[in-house]
Design an enzyme around this catalytic site. Structure first.
Site, mmCIF file in Angstrom:
data_model
loop_
_atom_site.group_PDB
_atom_site.id
_atom_site.type_symbol
_atom_site.label_atom_id
_atom_site.label_comp_id
_atom_site.label_asym_id
_atom_site.label_seq_id
_atom_site.Cartn_x
_atom_site.Cartn_y
_atom_site.Cartn_z
ATOM 1 N N TYR A 120 -8.217 -6.988 13.281
ATOM 2 C CA TYR A 120 -7.700 -6.438 12.028
ATOM 3 C C TYR A 120 -7.694 -7.493 10.925
ATOM 4 C CZ TYR A 120 -4.754 -4.467 8.445
ATOM 5 O OH TYR A 120 -4.298 -4.017 7.227
ATOM 6 N N LYS A 165 -7.969 3.387 2.528
ATOM 7 C CA LYS A 165 -7.205 4.619 2.372
ATOM 8 C C LYS A 165 -7.435 5.365 1.064
ATOM 9 C CE LYS A 165 -4.087 2.712 5.464
ATOM 10 N NZ LYS A 165 -4.967 1.530 5.346
ATOM 11 N N SER A 205 0.834 -1.212 0.000
ATOM 12 C CA SER A 205 0.000 0.000 0.000
ATOM 13 C C SER A 205 0.864 1.254 0.000
ATOM 14 C CB SER A 205 -0.910 -0.007 1.228
ATOM 15 O OG SER A 205 -0.155 -0.187 2.415
ATOM 16 N N GLU A 219 -20.795 21.707 -13.374
ATOM 17 C CA GLU A 219 -21.074 20.320 -13.799
ATOM 18 C C GLU A 219 -20.134 19.336 -13.099
ATOM 19 O OE1 GLU A 219 -21.035 20.356 -18.135
ATOM 20 O OE2 GLU A 219 -22.136 22.247 -18.025
ATOM 21 N N LYS A 231 -19.433 29.294 -27.413
ATOM 22 C CA LYS A 231 -19.811 28.653 -26.153
ATOM 23 C C LYS A 231 -19.113 29.206 -24.918
ATOM 24 C CE LYS A 231 -21.875 24.862 -25.926
ATOM 25 N NZ LYS A 231 -23.147 24.678 -25.261
ATOM 26 N N THR A 251 -41.777 25.078 -7.237
ATOM 27 C CA THR A 251 -41.928 23.690 -6.811
ATOM 28 C C THR A 251 -42.185 22.917 -8.100
ATOM 29 O OG1 THR A 251 -44.315 23.837 -6.505
ATOM 30 C CG2 THR A 251 -42.969 24.353 -4.576
ATOM 31 N N HIS A 252 -41.724 21.718 -8.184
ATOM 32 C CA HIS A 252 -41.833 20.909 -9.423
ATOM 33 C C HIS A 252 -41.206 21.635 -10.623
ATOM 34 C CE1 HIS A 252 -44.819 18.481 -7.180
ATOM 35 N NE2 HIS A 252 -45.205 19.656 -6.728
ATOM 36 N N SER A 304 -15.655 25.788 -25.832
ATOM 37 C CA SER A 304 -15.829 24.532 -26.564
ATOM 38 C C SER A 304 -14.754 24.459 -27.623
ATOM 39 C CB SER A 304 -17.214 24.537 -27.213
ATOM 40 O OG SER A 304 -17.215 23.722 -28.367
ATOM 41 N N ASN A 327 -1.141 -2.649 13.451
ATOM 42 C CA ASN A 327 -2.600 -2.532 13.500
ATOM 43 C C ASN A 327 -3.062 -1.283 14.250
ATOM 44 O OD1 ASN A 327 -2.396 -4.911 12.193
ATOM 45 N ND2 ASN A 327 -3.109 -6.202 13.889
ATOM 46 N N GLN A 379 -7.070 -2.311 4.527
ATOM 47 C CA GLN A 379 -6.138 -1.503 3.740
ATOM 48 C C GLN A 379 -6.866 -0.765 2.607
ATOM 49 O OE1 GLN A 379 -1.959 -2.748 3.122
ATOM 50 N NE2 GLN A 379 -2.577 -3.067 1.010
HETATM 51 N N1 ARG Z 1 -0.898 -1.379 5.220
HETATM 52 C C1 ARG Z 1 -1.712 -1.922 6.258
HETATM 53 C C2 ARG Z 1 -3.084 -1.274 6.225
HETATM 54 O O1 ARG Z 1 -3.437 -0.501 5.794
HETATM 55 C C3 ARG Z 1 -1.124 -1.677 7.593
HETATM 56 C C4 ARG Z 1 -1.510 -2.622 8.663
HETATM 57 C C5 ARG Z 1 -0.976 -3.954 8.367
HETATM 58 N N2 ARG Z 1 -1.106 -4.840 9.447
HETATM 59 C C6 ARG Z 1 -0.918 -6.158 9.301
HETATM 60 N N3 ARG Z 1 -1.054 -6.859 10.344
HETATM 61 N N4 ARG Z 1 -0.636 -6.666 8.143
HETATM 62 O O2 ARG Z 1 -4.035 -1.419 6.647
#
Ligand code: ARG
Length: 464
Positions: free
Chosen positions: A317, A325, A23, A290, A283, A155-156, A277, A110, A322
């Site tokens: 956990y 994020k 990650s 939008e 335009k 309204t409407h 445009s 964790n 993960q």
């Molecule tokens: N990159 C992991 C996450 O977002 C971190 C925690 C990982 N913990 C583990 N026991 N593998 O959530």
């Protein structure tokens, strides 16, 4: 070299696994929070005599060096390191050797990741509140200038009753102020620290969770360690809160788009916030509005993703978490830029008062006033409603608005109608007649403006 986290694995991971599992390319966003959490944890370990003063000094200096390496783009991010937590720890050990290996005492990734993300969302909660505040200030400024600017209330999407533009905007001000309250409430509810939960069950080391919570600006530690590492309600809440702002922005954008069309012509976007445009030279498009409307789709999508990710996860956990994020960063980044650009484009928006006024001259906006007038003459409302309907039909036959119908014509429909009715049917008077608390009269609109000015003053955001 084997990974810091793979003590019992005998062969190296494949590149395919590293790509899938890692990650770091997105959670590097959390480096500031990660380093802050680590420094606090290290200081606590020293206070509790788990690490020595010298060891902690070394750790803190090295962590600060790592922070500046990342800031200056000198840090090498490698997917083999899995995530920002492992990458920083690895670098720490490269810099200070064996002492670096002691930082992770009484801690797990964790509780570390839960802490980092919570520190991040709590900061963003505050930033979004202040962006909302700025937006409300701008809307109040425009509102204040237009408490006499009449336009058709609908309204409407059909003409209903005349209102003033300030009053119309106060609807959005009300929405955005509820958004602020929602963020404040989420901030307060979630202001508890997961740090010290360790892997899931706490730790046998003599740690001081209150110290860490306090140092990091939390109200205290989370009560249950397993909840500490499993809870992502704070993520759901910020994604939901952002989705609601998105709904509000989207409704406003939709109106701005309609109002900037030739058919309405109520507002004109400044050139700075309009687009052209590639083929049609004439335009001038409201792309900003939008996009603001369109981005709401991703807020809802991100909220749905997180709700779905979390629904079947057994305690505690699991790596599914993960997935929290990227969607969180995405919603936060998009809402932040959206609030900024909405604010700027509103500040430079031209309000075409004349076009708004002209639009009130069609659609018989004062029909309810005629019915109310008849009620004041002793007619039952249901009958007055019918009579007014006939007056509207007559005005349509003559190709004029109800407010232009002569006394003579009106009396043919109902002899109870007397001189003075034209004042009642006059559109400004009709607007100002609605002076019940919360109504659209200029006077009651001004009271609403004062209410929200007071709301903003009383916010005390610095106390969050
Ligand atoms: N990159 C992991 C996450 O977002 C971190 C925690 C990982 N913990 C583990 N026991 N593998 O959530």
């Amino acid at each position: 070299m084997s990974k810091l986290s793979s003590a019992r694995l005998t062969s190296n991971n494949t590149t395919l696994l590293d790509e899938f599992n890692s990650s770091i390319m997105f959670d590097k966003e959390l480096y500031t929070q990660d380093i802050l959490g680590s420094i606090t944890h290290a200081k606590m370990l020293q206070k509790q005599k788990i690490l020595t003063k010298d060891e902690v000094e070394l750790i803190v200096i090295a962590l600060e060096k790592i922070r500046s390496e990342i800031q200056n783009d000198e840090f090498v991010f490698d997917i083999v390191d899995e995530d920002i937590h492992m990458a920083i720890e690895k670098r720490l050990t490269q810099l200070i050797g064996d002492t670096g290996k002691k930082l992770h005492t009484a801690r797990s990734r964790n509780d570390q990741v839960a802490l980092d993300l919570k520190l991040y969302t709590q900061t963003k909660n505050k930033e979004i509140i202040s962006l909302l505040k700025t937006l409300i200030e701008t809307l109040l400024m425009i509102s204040d200038k237009h408490t006499n600017t009449i336009l058709p209330g609908m309204t409407h999407l059909q003409h209903a009753q005349p209102v003033n533009f300030g009053f119309h905007l106060l609807t959005y001000i009300s929405m955005f102020s509820r958004d602020i309250e929602r963020f404040i409430s989420s901030y307060k509810r979630n202001n508890l620290s997961p740090l010290g939960s360790a892997a899931l069950a706490g730790t046998p080391h003599n740690i001081d969770r209150d110290f860490c919570a306090n140092e990091l600006g939390f109200d205290g530690p989370m009560i249950n360690a397993m909840d500490g590492v499993s809870d992502r309600d704070f993520v759901l809440e910020i994604l939901f809160n952002i989705s609601v702002i998105g709904a509000h922005i989207s409704r406003l954008s939709e109106e701005l788009i309609l109002w900037s069309s030739y058919e309405f012509g109520f507002v004109t976007f400044s050139d700075e916030y309009s687009t052209g445009s590639s083929i049609m030279p004439q335009k001038k498009n409201p792309d900003v509005a939008e996009l603001l409307r369109g981005k709401t789709g991703r807020y809802y999508g991100n909220l749905m993703s997180m709700l779905t990710v979390i629904k079947g996860i057994p305690l505690a956990y699991n790596k599914d978490l993960q997935e929290d994020k990227e969607i969180t960063f995405d919603s936060i980044k998009n809402i932040s830029i959206s609030l900024k650009i909405l604010n700027e484009s509103l500040k430079t928006l031209t309000i075409n008062k004349e076009n708004m006024k002209n639009a009130t001259k069609v659609g018989h906006l004062s029909a309810t006033d005629l019915a109310d007038y008849l009620v004041s003459k002793g007619v039952a409302f249901r009958d007055a409603h019918q009579t007014t309907g006939r007056a509207v039909i007559r005005a349509e036959e003559l190709g004029i608005d109800l407010s232009e119908l002569s006394l003579e014509e009106l009396q043919k429909i109902d002899s109870k109608i007397e001189l003075g009715i034209e004042d009642r049917l006059n559109l400004e008077n009709s607007m100002n007649a609605r002076n019940s608390n919360g109504g659209t009269s200029t006077e009651t609109t001004k009271e609403q403006i004062k209410h929200f000015q007071k709301f903003l003053k009383g916010l005390e955001l610095e106390r969050l």
